[in-house]
Design a protein around this motif. Structure first.
Motif, PDB file in Angstrom:
ATOM      1  N   ARG A  38       0.831  -1.207   0.000  1.00 12.61           N
ATOM      2  CA  ARG A  38       0.000   0.000   0.000  1.00 12.61           C
ATOM      3  C   ARG A  38       0.867   1.260   0.000  1.00 12.61           C
ATOM      4  O   ARG A  38       0.600   2.225  -0.719  1.00 12.61           O
ATOM      5  CB  ARG A  38      -0.926   0.012   1.211  1.00 12.61           C
ATOM      6  N   THR A  39       1.899   1.240   0.835  1.00 12.70           N
ATOM      7  CA  THR A  39       2.771   2.410   0.927  1.00 12.70           C
ATOM      8  C   THR A  39       3.512   2.661  -0.381  1.00 12.70           C
ATOM      9  O   THR A  39       3.579   3.796  -0.878  1.00 12.70           O
ATOM     10  CB  THR A  39       3.782   2.219   2.071  1.00 12.70           C
ATOM     11  N   ASP A  40       4.050   1.593  -0.966  1.00 14.93           N
ATOM     12  CA  ASP A  40       4.840   1.725  -2.196  1.00 14.93           C
ATOM     13  C   ASP A  40       3.973   2.183  -3.364  1.00 14.93           C
ATOM     14  O   ASP A  40       4.393   2.989  -4.199  1.00 14.93           O
ATOM     15  CB  ASP A  40       5.492   0.384  -2.515  1.00 14.93           C
ATOM     16  N   LEU A  41       2.733   1.664  -3.425  1.00  8.60           N
ATOM     17  CA  LEU A  41       1.849   1.985  -4.552  1.00  8.60           C
ATOM     18  C   LEU A  41       0.889   3.125  -4.240  1.00  8.60           C
ATOM     19  O   LEU A  41       0.031   3.458  -5.072  1.00  8.60           O
ATOM     20  CB  LEU A  41       1.054   0.732  -4.953  1.00  8.60           C
ATOM     21  N   ASN A  42       1.010   3.690  -3.040  1.00 11.70           N
ATOM     22  CA  ASN A  42       0.158   4.812  -2.635  1.00 11.70           C
ATOM     23  C   ASN A  42      -1.324   4.451  -2.708  1.00 11.70           C
ATOM     24  O   ASN A  42      -2.151   5.175  -3.282  1.00 11.70           O
ATOM     25  CB  ASN A  42       0.445   6.050  -3.497  1.00 11.70           C
ATOM     26  N   LEU A  43      -1.686   3.323  -2.104  1.00 12.36           N
ATOM     27  CA  LEU A  43      -3.065   2.862  -2.064  1.00 12.36           C
ATOM     28  C   LEU A  43      -3.626   3.015  -0.656  1.00 12.36           C
ATOM     29  O   LEU A  43      -2.922   2.780   0.327  1.00 12.36           O
ATOM     30  CB  LEU A  43      -3.154   1.383  -2.482  1.00 12.36           C
ATOM     31  N   SER A  44      -4.899   3.360  -0.564  1.00 11.80           N
ATOM     32  CA  SER A  44      -5.558   3.416   0.735  1.00 11.80           C
ATOM     33  C   SER A  44      -5.961   2.000   1.146  1.00 11.80           C
ATOM     34  O   SER A  44      -5.904   1.052   0.351  1.00 11.80           O
ATOM     35  CB  SER A  44      -6.803   4.294   0.660  1.00 11.80           C
ATOM     36  N   HIS A  45      -6.411   1.873   2.403  1.00 15.70           N
ATOM     37  CA  HIS A  45      -6.915   0.579   2.864  1.00 15.70           C
ATOM     38  C   HIS A  45      -8.081   0.123   1.983  1.00 15.70           C
ATOM     39  O   HIS A  45      -8.177  -1.049   1.601  1.00 15.70           O
ATOM     40  CB  HIS A  45      -7.380   0.683   4.319  1.00 15.70           C
ATOM     41  N   GLY A  46      -8.971   1.079   1.672  1.00 14.19           N
ATOM     42  CA  GLY A  46     -10.136   0.746   0.852  1.00 14.19           C
ATOM     43  C   GLY A  46      -9.757   0.333  -0.548  1.00 14.19           C
ATOM     44  O   GLY A  46     -10.313  -0.630  -1.095  1.00 14.19           O
ATOM     45  N   ASP A  47      -8.803   1.047  -1.154  1.00 18.19           N
ATOM     46  CA  ASP A  47      -8.359   0.694  -2.510  1.00 18.19           C
ATOM     47  C   ASP A  47      -7.742  -0.703  -2.530  1.00 18.19           C
ATOM     48  O   ASP A  47      -8.048  -1.522  -3.415  1.00 18.19           O
ATOM     49  CB  ASP A  47      -7.329   1.709  -3.008  1.00 18.19           C
ATOM     50  N   PHE A  48      -6.878  -0.956  -1.568  1.00 23.58           N
ATOM     51  CA  PHE A  48      -6.199  -2.243  -1.516  1.00 23.58           C
ATOM     52  C   PHE A  48      -7.217  -3.374  -1.338  1.00 23.58           C
ATOM     53  O   PHE A  48      -7.168  -4.397  -2.037  1.00 23.58           O
ATOM     54  CB  PHE A  48      -5.190  -2.252  -0.366  1.00 23.58           C
ATOM     55  N   PRO A  97       5.285  -1.286 -11.319  1.00 21.51           N
ATOM     56  CA  PRO A  97       5.765   0.095 -11.168  1.00 21.51           C
ATOM     57  C   PRO A  97       4.973   0.852 -10.104  1.00 21.51           C
ATOM     58  O   PRO A  97       3.745   0.720 -10.027  1.00 21.51           O
ATOM     59  CB  PRO A  97       5.530   0.704 -12.560  1.00 21.51           C
ATOM     60  N   SER A  98       5.651   1.612  -9.293  1.00 25.29           N
ATOM     61  CA  SER A  98       4.981   2.374  -8.239  1.00 25.29           C
ATOM     62  C   SER A  98       3.981   3.375  -8.812  1.00 25.29           C
ATOM     63  O   SER A  98       2.993   3.708  -8.159  1.00 25.29           O
ATOM     64  CB  SER A  98       6.015   3.118  -7.390  1.00 25.29           C
ATOM     65  N   GLY A  99       4.238   3.842 -10.025  1.00 27.04           N
ATOM     66  CA  GLY A  99       3.346   4.818 -10.634  1.00 27.04           C
ATOM     67  C   GLY A  99       2.140   4.224 -11.328  1.00 27.04           C
ATOM     68  O   GLY A  99       1.303   4.963 -11.857  1.00 27.04           O
ATOM     69  N   LEU A 100       2.044   2.903 -11.368  1.00 27.17           N
ATOM     70  CA  LEU A 100       0.907   2.236 -12.026  1.00 27.17           C
ATOM     71  C   LEU A 100       0.226   1.272 -11.044  1.00 27.17           C
ATOM     72  O   LEU A 100       0.219   0.052 -11.236  1.00 27.17           O
ATOM     73  CB  LEU A 100       1.376   1.478 -13.268  1.00 27.17           C
ATOM     74  N   PRO A 101      -0.365   1.814  -9.980  1.00 23.29           N
ATOM     75  CA  PRO A 101      -0.936   0.951  -8.941  1.00 23.29           C
ATOM     76  C   PRO A 101      -2.076   0.068  -9.427  1.00 23.29           C
ATOM     77  O   PRO A 101      -2.316  -1.002  -8.862  1.00 23.29           O
ATOM     78  CB  PRO A 101      -1.418   1.943  -7.876  1.00 23.29           C
ATOM     79  N   TYR A 102      -2.780   0.483 -10.493  1.00 18.01           N
ATOM     80  CA  TYR A 102      -3.931  -0.284 -10.955  1.00 18.01           C
ATOM     81  C   TYR A 102      -3.523  -1.618 -11.583  1.00 18.01           C
ATOM     82  O   TYR A 102      -4.367  -2.501 -11.757  1.00 18.01           O
ATOM     83  CB  TYR A 102      -4.760   0.544 -11.933  1.00 18.01           C
TER      84      TYR A 102
END
Length: 414
Positions: A38-48, A97-102
């Motif tokens: 989550r931290t690396d990809l900048n995702l929230s708990h809900g997104d993850f 990639p950290s910039g492509l969390p999806y």
């Protein structure tokens, strides 16, 4: 038991190591990396949670088709393809990639499909198909591979993360799958063609000797979909997957609300794995003696007892008792329900039939993280959520009892 293990050591070891490798796609393992990912990809708990649940949901539908193919492919080729798929997924997660969390969605899909879904499917289906008199023992021994993963990987992973980046850990996972597991499967399945030929001859001989008898009918997936007993089984099939996944996925919130430390709760995973191991071995012996059908309604009431401790007590001992009882239930239930399909519907189409059953469990495990999270966001207490789970367990047990009555009656009048 000892002679049985010695005689079938290589094939049992195949089921064991494949079950162990399924750990890399199980919730208990993936969730260990949730904070770092989550931290690396900048995702929230809900997104993850949403990515994970949706990927699991889609994999539950996909396993119906992919799981059926084990009936039509050589076991060695099928195993290699699934291992390759899981190896690709672990590498994909390591290099996302950290910039492509999806991109985590298709990766999670492949991790869940090949890991939780198909690796487990290979292990259990192979044991159920190629063993008859000792089917229960074979399934219980193979399932110990996952128990080993549950007991060892959390502590090993925590240690690795203190030394390595989370991406390096997943590269090591890929190395294990590609460089160790694939050659090992090749060695353990030597001579499998002869085993498969013997099994097919046994099915043909049995069909000729018992023509017209329903208790020896080799059911197709289409036949099963017209059987009322199968639908009565469904609520019970998804119960453990739904509740255990929901609780483990939200364990931090539940543990915090109880006033327990995460270190204490995590330590009880060893108890959980030990109880799974003991109960699976006992269940295997009981299945071979009494049949899986007569043991069908035992595991969910045991699970319910564990939920009672979690729901009503704040004391530390409740965590240990909860993990103990659900471990007993998971070990016993997984062995019994894995054996039930071959016992009730035959082995010729066991891959297709079990794939349908597994899809129910996978879909159930996809729904609970999102549902529990939605309830917790609306300040519903863990105790109320557990109470709802208890009520569902009562309903699921009644459905399994009805299915058991129907299957036994059909056997009696066959």
């Amino acid at each position: 038991m000892f002679n049985f293990i010695l005689t079938n050591a290589r094939f049992l070891a195949f089921g064991f190591v494949v079950a162990f490798a399924s750990s890399f796609g199980q919730t208990f393992y993936v969730s260990l990396f949730s904070e770092e990912i989550r931290t690396d990809l900048n995702l929230s708990h809900g997104d993850f949670g949403a990515f994970y649940s949706f990927a699991t949901l889609i994999s539950g539908f996909a396993v119906i088709w992919f799981g059926k193919q084990i009936d039509h492919m050589d076991l060695r080729a099928y195993s290699y393809l699934v291992i390759l798929g899981l190896c690709t997924a672990t590498l994909g997660l390591a290099f996302i990639p950290s910039g492509l969390p999806y991109l985590i969605f298709p990766i999670f899909f492949l991790v869940r499909l090949c890991g939780q879904g198909l690796m487990s499917h290979i292990s259990v289906t192979a044991m159920a198909r190629y063993f008859h008199d000792n089917r229960g023992r074979a399934i219980s021994i193979a399932s110990l591979g996952l128990s080993l993963g549950e007991a060892s990987l959390p502590l090993l992973t925590i240690w690795m993360l203190s030394l390595l980046d989370w991406r390096d850990a997943w590269i090591l996972n890929a190395g294990f799958l590609g460089l160790i597991l694939m050659p090992l499967v090749f060695l353990l399945l030597r001579g499998h063609s002869e085993r498969d030929a013997r099994m097919n001859e046994q099915i043909k001989s049995q069909a000729l000797a018992s023509a017209g008898r329903d208790d020896h009918k080799q059911w197709s997936r289409r036949d099963v979909l017209r059987d009322k007993g199968f639908y009565l089984m469904l609520p019970g099939l998804g119960t453990l997957a739904f509740i255990v996944t929901g609780i483990f996925f939200h364990q931090i919130h539940i543990v915090t609300s109880k006033g327990w430390s995460m270190a204490w709760f995590a330590g009880n995973f060893t108890v959980y794995a030990a109880m799974i191991t003991i109960s699976a071995v006992m269940a295997g012996a009981l299945v071979d003696r009494f049949g899986a059908l007569r043991l069908l309604v035992v595991h969910i009431p045991v699970f319910l007892i564990g939920l009672l401790f979690l729901g009503v007590s704040q004391d530390l001992y409740a965590a240990t008792l909860f993990m103990s009882f659900i471990g007993i239930s998971v070990g016993f239930g997984s062995t019994v329900t894995s054996a039930i399909w071959a016992e009730v519907y035959g082995t010729r189409h066991i891959g297709a039939i079990r794939a349908m059953a597994m899809s129910v469990s996978v879909l159930a495990s996809a729904l609970s993280p999102a549902l529990f999270g939605w309830l917790f966001d609306r300040e519903v207490s863990p105790e109320v959520v557990v109470l709802g789970c208890i009520l569902w367990c009562v309903f699921a047990t009644f459905c399994l009892w009805c299915a058991q009555r129907q299957f036994l009656a059909r056997r009696k009048f066959a």
